[in-house]
Design a protein around this motif. Structure first.
Motif, PDB file in Angstrom:
ATOM      1  N   ALA B  14      -4.822  -2.693  -9.193  1.00 59.24           N
ATOM      2  CA  ALA B  14      -3.977  -1.280  -9.284  1.00 59.24           C
ATOM      3  C   ALA B  14      -5.054  -0.470 -10.068  1.00 59.24           C
ATOM      4  N   GLU B  15      -5.141   0.686  -9.717  1.00 61.86           N
ATOM      5  CA  GLU B  15      -6.169   1.591 -10.455  1.00 61.86           C
ATOM      6  C   GLU B  15      -5.936   1.642 -11.976  1.00 61.86           C
ATOM      7  N   GLY B  16      -7.026   1.428 -12.716  1.00 61.60           N
ATOM      8  CA  GLY B  16      -7.072   1.518 -14.115  1.00 61.60           C
ATOM      9  C   GLY B  16      -6.953   0.115 -14.607  1.00 61.60           C
ATOM     10  N   ASN B  17      -6.775  -0.842 -13.806  1.00 55.86           N
ATOM     11  CA  ASN B  17      -6.621  -2.259 -14.496  1.00 55.86           C
ATOM     12  C   ASN B  17      -8.293  -3.035 -14.066  1.00 55.86           C
ATOM     13  N   PRO B  18      -8.633  -3.890 -14.806  1.00 57.81           N
ATOM     14  CA  PRO B  18      -9.913  -4.616 -14.784  1.00 57.81           C
ATOM     15  C   PRO B  18      -9.967  -5.355 -13.206  1.00 57.81           C
ATOM     16  N   LEU B  19     -11.012  -5.335 -12.697  1.00 57.89           N
ATOM     17  CA  LEU B  19     -11.209  -5.841 -11.614  1.00 57.89           C
ATOM     18  C   LEU B  19     -12.338  -6.974 -11.568  1.00 57.89           C
ATOM     19  N   ARG B 109     -13.009  -8.039   0.385  1.00 60.97           N
ATOM     20  CA  ARG B 109     -12.612  -6.560   0.359  1.00 60.97           C
ATOM     21  C   ARG B 109     -11.648  -6.539  -0.855  1.00 60.97           C
ATOM     22  N   LEU B 110     -11.971  -5.312  -1.449  1.00 63.05           N
ATOM     23  CA  LEU B 110     -11.295  -4.896  -2.534  1.00 63.05           C
ATOM     24  C   LEU B 110     -10.542  -3.542  -2.167  1.00 63.05           C
ATOM     25  N   PHE B 111      -9.197  -3.729  -2.701  1.00 64.45           N
ATOM     26  CA  PHE B 111      -8.159  -2.662  -2.716  1.00 64.45           C
ATOM     27  C   PHE B 111      -7.480  -2.216  -3.806  1.00 64.45           C
ATOM     28  N   VAL B 112      -7.861  -1.064  -4.015  1.00 64.38           N
ATOM     29  CA  VAL B 112      -7.480  -0.527  -5.310  1.00 64.38           C
ATOM     30  C   VAL B 112      -6.305   0.527  -5.091  1.00 64.38           C
ATOM     31  N   LYS B 113      -5.169   0.102  -5.569  1.00 66.83           N
ATOM     32  CA  LYS B 113      -4.098   1.185  -5.483  1.00 66.83           C
ATOM     33  C   LYS B 113      -3.836   1.910  -6.371  1.00 66.83           C
TER      34      LYS B 113
END
Lengths: 116, 114
Positions: B14-19, B109-113
């Protein structure tokens, strides 16, 4: 400045035909690399050129594949008697020297090859 | 023989979370390690590399990666993900004593929601 350019951007050919893919590296870069990116797979190293040294051809998948680099600049990747399994995106990259191995590689947009 | 493993085909965050995008490698000697990113319909772009020295490497767009020799890992991290980070990420390795061939992983593949 201009980046790495490749032509054509797309190539559709019939099985058994020969194709030539072109790469223009960044001016002044002495190292040039070719890779193949198949659908769902990573980049597969094909060949590496460094200045006037003999190229590292260890990644070429068969003797149908060859590459040359004229005048230390432009490179052409040739695939003879194309097969359907050759369908992929062919990427070219260049770097300043390649010597030492820590160079950052700068990639072109790729040529998408489709063999029917 | 050199090899690179990216164990996750896809990472969702999720947007704003660390990846974190994971990478492990195998080389016979000491490695140079790289991360590249491929945005849709664009070529591969360099993010960062480890050569020597500090194990924590900082790169473009707020990304960083930590070289862990004992675990032979080079995981890519970012403290706060952006939707615009959605892309295909490649880890790569070169054996500094073994020529100029660079081995790339299969990509994650990275998906940021939002």
């Amino acid at each position: 400045g201009a980046g790495v350019s490749q032509s054509p951007s797309n190539k559709v050919t019939e099985k058994g035909k020969d194709v030539e893919l072109r790469c223009d590296p960044i001016s002044g870069h002495t190292a040039l690399y070719w890779y193949r990116q198949s659908l769902g797979q990573g980049l597969e190293f094909l060949i590496y050129f460094q200045g006037n040294s003999a190229p590292d051809k260890s990644g070429l998948p068969s003797d149908r594949f060859s590459a040359e680099r004229t005048g230390g600049s432009v490179s052409t990747l040739t695939i003879q008697r194309t097969q359907q399994e050759d369908s992929a995106v062919y990427l070219c990259a260049s770097s300043v020297t390649g010597i030492g191995g820590a160079d950052t590689q700068y990639f072109g947009p790729g040529t998408r090859l489709t063999v029917l | 023989a050199q090899s690179v493993a990216q164990p996750e085909d896809q990472v969702n965050v999720a947007e704003g979370n660390p990846l974190t995008v994971k990478c492990t490698y195998s080389v016979s000697g000491n490695p140079y390690l790289f991360w590249y990113v491929q945005y849709p319909n664009r070529g591969l772009q360099f993010l960062l590399k480890y050569i020597t020295g500090d194990n924590l490497v900082k790169g473009s767009y707020g990304f960083e990666a930590e070289f862990n020799k004992s675990q032979t890992s080079f995981h890519l991290k970012k403290p706060s993900a952006l939707v615009s980070d959605s892309a295909l990420y490649f880890c790569a390795v070169r054996d500094r004593g073994g020529g100029f061939k660079t081995i790339f992983g299969a990509g994650t593949r990275l998906f940021v929601k939002a």
